[in-house]
Each structure stands twice: as C-alpha cells, then as structure tokens.
Design an enzyme around this catalytic site. Sequence first.
Site, PDB file in Angstrom:
ATOM      1  CG  ASP A  99       4.339   0.539   4.709  1.00  0.00           C
ATOM      2  OD1 ASP A  99       4.983  -0.259   5.420  1.00  0.00           O
ATOM      3  OD2 ASP A  99       3.426   1.265   5.151  1.00  0.00           O
ATOM      4  CG  HIS A 244       6.531   4.175   1.400  1.00  0.00           C
ATOM      5  ND1 HIS A 244       6.766   5.229   2.257  1.00  0.00           N
ATOM      6  CD2 HIS A 244       5.249   3.792   1.597  1.00  0.00           C
ATOM      7  CE1 HIS A 244       5.663   5.480   2.950  1.00  0.00           C
ATOM      8  NE2 HIS A 244       4.731   4.619   2.577  1.00  0.00           N
TER       9      HIS A 244
END
Length: 278
Positions: A99, A244
């Site tokens: 992400d 992430h």
Amino acid sequence: MQKDQFFTRRRMLLAGAAAVGAAGTAGVVLAGGTEETARIPAAPAPGPQARQALKPSAFRLQPLTGYGPPRPAPRKLKVRTEPILKISGRGRHMMLTFDDGPNPEYTPHILDTLARYDVRAMFFLCGECVVDNRELVARMADEGHVVGNHTWTHPLLTTLNRRQIRDEMERTSDAIEDSYGERPQWFRAPYGAWNRAAFQLGAEMGMEPMAWTVDTTDWMTPGTSTIIDRVESGAAPGVVVLSHDAGGDRSQTVHAIREWLPHLLDSGYHMTVPRRRT
C-alpha cells in the site's frame, strides 16, 4: 501532503477510525475486524511461479486517457457490505499486497525482489504518488503486477462526504490508467476504514473492495525480524498479506521481504494475483 507523514498520522487515525466512522456514517466496516465474507478468485499458477496476464510493455499499447477513444462504461458490480479478505482456490496460494506507493526509494527494491523470484503482487497506489512516479507504475505493468486504487491523498474516508470520496477515487483511477494502461479493478480503503459510500462508489467504478488477512504492521517499523515473523507465522492458504512500500521509512519492509519471500516459496507456497475481469 508528504507521504512520510503517514507514519505518525496513521497511528492516530487507526486508533480513531472505528469511533469516527460509527459516529459519521452507518455501515462502516473495519478491515480485519470481521470474519471472512468473500474470497477473491485467484489466477491459476500452472508452474512454480507462472507469470500471466499483462504482456510486457502492454501499458505502452494503450492511448493516454485524454486522447484515446471514449472510455467504455465500467462493468457494474454487486455492491458489497464488507471487503474481501482472502483468496480462493486450491493449494497453498497466498497473495502479497503493498500500500501507499509508489515510492522511488523503496518500491524499486521490492520490485527487484519480486522479479528475482518471479513473483507477482498487488500494489494499491495513491494518486498523488502515481503522478510523481509514473515510470514505476509502468514497470509494474511490464512485470505483470496488478495495481489497485488507494485514493489520491490517503484520507480517512469515513470523514468525507460522497462527492469527496468520488473525487479521491476517480482521480486516482484516471492517473493509474494513464501510467498502467488499464483502469484498476480493485480498491482498498485507507486505514481499512470502509463505509457504504466507498462500497457503492467502488462498485459503480468497476472496483471490488479488498482488505487483507495478515497485517505485517510494517507501518509501525517494529523491526525487520518482527515483520518476518508476522508473515511466516500468518502464512496459510488463501491469506492476503498487507505490507507498505511508502508512507514512511520502509527499509525494514525491503529487508524483510528478502528473507520471508524465499522462505515461503521453499515451504511450498505460491504467490498469485486475482484473475482480471473481461
């Protein structure tokens, strides 16, 4: 907003997401806080780590959004009330998701590791990062990764009105299409905070809502060994792993994937991505 501010902001917002969402809108679902309600059909993996879907440089064969033929209407989807948490299919299949990117400092290293092991993953991209790093989105297309919509500025959607949510999502899909060659078919709400508007608008735009099964908590920078342990201990058929590649210092994520990815592959897991709808 600078992406490196997410580290502190994320901690505060995650703590208050449930309360804010409940007060501001009915039907909020926090990813990971509910039982599995749906599964994603995974792309088949006939070989050890078969690559399919996008052909090399497919994104270059598509016209830019503003100059091509009229865009076809998105396929109408059923409006879900909860996000998808797992993938379907037989065997030891998992899916890796990243992400907040792309980020020029960390994303290339993650892509390098995935390429080394011939693995594809999903990247949920923020629009403001896409426009600054188009070459990385193009590389994702070249290497067969799937990208999803993670809004333009990574806001807490439960604090926005419907028009603001639509703007965050549409702008991001437009930017992704210009760099990747296709509009995203998947959407992930920032902080895992969902509401009815997000589900409805995502379906209108042809995007399924995807959450995750295992959170590496790498956004907290808990240490490389902790990230490795969370992935390896959480590994199981159908699991969707959340990591992430932006939003703060992601050096621990970069180092961790170099350890846990070959370990999972050696353990017999296959990394897959969803089938594309046609």
